[in-house]
Design a protein around this motif. Structure first.
Motif, PDB file in Angstrom:
ATOM      1  N   ARG A   1      38.949  36.139  39.649  1.00  0.00           N
ATOM      2  CA  ARG A   1      37.859  35.200  39.385  1.00  0.00           C
ATOM      3  C   ARG A   1      36.734  35.411  40.396  1.00  0.00           C
ATOM      4  NH1 ARG A   1      37.096  30.224  36.837  1.00  0.00           N
ATOM      5  NH2 ARG A   1      35.780  28.768  37.995  1.00  0.00           N
TER       6      ARG A   1
ATOM      7  N   GLN B   1      41.181  29.742  35.708  1.00  0.00           N
ATOM      8  CA  GLN B   1      40.575  30.242  34.471  1.00  0.00           C
ATOM      9  C   GLN B   1      40.629  29.206  33.358  1.00  0.00           C
ATOM     10  OE1 GLN B   1      38.858  32.800  34.901  1.00  0.00           O
ATOM     11  NE2 GLN B   1      39.955  34.730  34.919  1.00  0.00           N
TER      12      GLN B   1
ATOM     13  N   GLY C   1      43.767  31.964  41.061  1.00  0.00           N
ATOM     14  CA  GLY C   1      42.629  32.399  40.253  1.00  0.00           C
ATOM     15  C   GLY C   1      42.909  32.275  38.763  1.00  0.00           C
TER      16      GLY C   1
END
Length: 332
Positions: free
Chosen positions: A280, A151, A147
């Protein structure tokens, strides 16, 4: 094929493939001297991946990793840039101390880099030697690491070709190119293993019919080979993510599809979701898109392993194509 049997067969093939080539000793000594200002005391070859040649090298000040290849197969400046982007998001990566690029030795041109040796071991080794620690906890953390990697917004679509630049090849352009370049070869390999060669055409029909599903996505920086062999762990934590040679700008589902294609029958990508969602937002269409990628991976690897005449790999890739076509209801 059982996961362990698959791993052992793949490992033996890697070993045989790597035995055919090596980094010149002169290259290892040169990169250690130029980057570290040291000399090589001891070196030990690490045989893990398909492409690059890796050594654990002991110098007067400790151990480092030396990784290199013929220059057309490795871009250490690109990999260093990708590593920096992920490190800024808190992803554990090896520091790249430096590299030498395009050095001619004999008739060949080599590139070679020196990087930090991270603690831990590749997660895939637990398939052979048994799990150590809490597997669920590690998978949750791996999901969180992925996750954080996602980003990072990619500079565009396609493979990273230099520091912060991509090929610009979006989903549709890539599909058309791969169809034109590989269709005949893929049909031949499928036929060899008793599969319907028309499946190669069906794969492209499915991919093209789902163009909008991927095309509307914003590309993130993807590892490109996110799997159990490129995640380092100890008993209960992730200690590093390695090997960014296939990094690209693509949809997040790419990494989930690649993970499942590799050893998802042992540690499924679904086990990454809890950790991923802590970092996320989760896209409800993720699994359908991941399966699209898996379908394409299968067809690409049919040709890839066909080129190396690795029959176990070719058969597994053909089975991946069949699995994907069944998922989308094209074959029964």
């Amino acid at each position: 094929m059982e996961a362990r049997e698959k791993y052992e067969g793949y490992s033996e093939w890697i070993k045989q493939k790597q035995e055919r080539r090596d980094l010149p000793n002169e290259m290892i000594e040169r990169v250690i001297e130029e980057v570290m200002g040291e000399r090589v005391i001891f070196k030990e070859r690490i045989v893990e991946g398909e492409i690059n040649i890796v050594y654990r090298v002991t110098t007067g000040s400790g151990r480092v990793i030396v990784r290199g290849n013929l220059s057309q197969y490795i871009d250490l400046a690109k990999e260093s840039w990708v590593s920096e982007q992920f490190e800024a998001q808190g992803v554990p990566v090896a520091k790249v101390w430096g590299f030498v690029d395009k050095i001619k030795i004999g008739e060949q041109i080599w590139s070679c880099g020196v990087m930090e040796e991270l603690p831990g071991w590749p997660l895939v080794r637990e398939l052979k030697f048994g799990a150590r620690g809490n597997t669920g906890q590690k998978m949750e953390e791996i999901g969180s690491v992925l996750g954080r990697m996602h980003q990072v917004a990619a500079p565009g679509w396609g493979e990273i070709v230099s520091e912060g630049e991509v090929t610009g090849e979006d989903w549709w352009t890539g599909i058309v190119r791969k169809k034109e370049n590989n269709l005949i070869k893929n049909r031949a390999v499928l036929s060899k293993f008793g599969f319907n060669p028309d499946w190669a055409d069906l794969v492209f029909e499915v991919l093209c019919s789902k163009e909008k599903l991927i095309k509307g996505c914003k590309p993130v920086l993807s590892h490109g080979d996110f799997s159990v062999k490129n995640v380092l762990v100890d008993e209960n934590r992730v200690t590093g993510v390695i090997d960014f040679g296939l990094a690209r700008g693509t949809d997040p589902s790419f990494d989930f599809g690649w993970w499942d294609r590799s050893f998802g029958d042992w540690l499924p990508a679904a086990w990454l979701v809890e950790g991923y969602r802590q970092v996320r937002d989760w896209d409800e269409g993720m699994w359908e898109k991941a399966m699209l990628h898996r379908l394409l991976f299968g067809l690409e690897l049919v040709g890839h392993y066909g080129g190396w005449r690795y029959e176990v790999g070719m058969k597994a890739a053909a089975e991946e194509v069949e699995r994907g076509l069944r998922y989308f209801g094209v074959v029964k």
